[in-house]
Design a protein around this motif. Structure first.
Motif, PDB file in Angstrom:
ATOM      1  N   TRP A   1      -4.591  84.541  35.245  1.00  0.00           N
ATOM      2  CA  TRP A   1      -5.864  83.867  34.958  1.00  0.00           C
ATOM      3  C   TRP A   1      -7.029  84.614  35.591  1.00  0.00           C
ATOM      4  CZ3 TRP A   1      -8.987  82.410  38.917  1.00  0.00           C
ATOM      5  CH2 TRP A   1      -8.420  82.259  40.185  1.00  0.00           C
TER       6      TRP A   1
ATOM      7  N   SER B   1     -10.139  86.267  33.490  1.00  0.00           N
ATOM      8  CA  SER B   1     -11.502  85.847  33.847  1.00  0.00           C
ATOM      9  C   SER B   1     -12.395  87.054  34.114  1.00  0.00           C
ATOM     10  CB  SER B   1     -11.467  84.933  35.076  1.00  0.00           C
ATOM     11  OG  SER B   1     -10.715  83.771  34.822  1.00  0.00           O
TER      12      SER B   1
ATOM     13  N   CYS C   1     -13.214  88.904  30.836  1.00  0.00           N
ATOM     14  CA  CYS C   1     -14.246  88.194  30.073  1.00  0.00           C
ATOM     15  C   CYS C   1     -15.618  88.415  30.699  1.00  0.00           C
ATOM     16  CB  CYS C   1     -13.939  86.699  30.017  1.00  0.00           C
ATOM     17  SG  CYS C   1     -12.496  86.288  29.011  1.00  0.00           S
TER      18      CYS C   1
END
Length: 224
Positions: A9, A13, A16
């Motif tokens: 994750w 993150s 992005c």
């Protein structure tokens, strides 16, 4: 030594955020969006703060904390945030190269992207062959520049004014780009140009084949 690998994750993150940062970097140069300058500025601050925390976090989790700042990816991480902090202390409007360093954020994707890492490994494995080919390419460029200079200098003294000027033509022609801003007009010059263009096909094809071969082998090994 195996470096710390952040959770999935965390990687997604950051990727992005990198993409978001690149998009806003492009958008803030659009004249019609100048009214959103405050938004872009605040966005830049938030992005840099998060990237800074990421840098410090990975440094803290590193097993070799002394060597970490000198690693390749750590250097990329630092270059991605350095322009902001330098700009806070110095006016960078006259030193555009520092602002250009913001584009290194795109290279941060290599830390978390398996495909980019595989491509980087393919380049690393291809390095010996590419070095040899690079030497041959430089020799070819030099010979091409000299040949076209002596063939075209008298006919176009302003265009092929020197060997360095002829080298520009050789680079553009050998890489098959062909801008058309400089071209031969004599019969001998056209023959030389034709030979250089044909050689240029190999200049593009050979390194591509070398890298593609290593990349394919790596993909097969990973799947196996």
């Amino acid at each position: 030594m195996q470096e710390y690998k952040p959770p999935f994750w965390f990687q997604i993150s950051v990727q992005c955020l990198i993409i978001y940062s690149i998009i806003t970097t492009f958008l803030e140069t659009v004249p019609e969006l100048k009214t959103y300058a405050t938004f872009f500025h605040m966005s830049e601050i938030i992005v840099v703060v998060i990237f800074t925390l990421e840098y410090l976090f990975l440094w803290f989790k590193s097993k070799n904390k002394r060597a970490y700042p000198f690693g390749f990816m750590a250097s990329i991480d630092l270059l991605a945030i350095a322009p902001f902090y330098i700009g806070a202390a110095v006016d960078l409007r006259g030193i555009r190269i520092f602002r250009l360093l913001r584009i290194t954020r795109l290279m941060k994707l290599g830390r978390y992207s398996r495909a980019i890492n595989t491509l980087g490994e393919a380049f690393r494995r291809s390095a010996p062959e590419l070095i040899v080919f690079g030497i041959v390419a430089m020799m070819t460029l030099t010979i091409s520049a000299m040949a076209i200079y002596y063939a075209e200098h008298e006919a176009q003294p302003d265009v092929f004014s020197s060997l360095p000027a002829s080298l520009w033509w050789a680079i553009v022609t050998l890489t098959t780009v062909g801008y058309g801003d400089v071209y031969p007009i004599t019969a001998v010059g056209k023959i030389i140009a034709a030979a250089v263009m044909l050689i240029g096909i190999g200049v593009i094809a050979i390194p591509t084949a070398i890298i593609s071969s290593n990349f394919t082998d790596l993909i097969k090994n990973e799947r196996a």
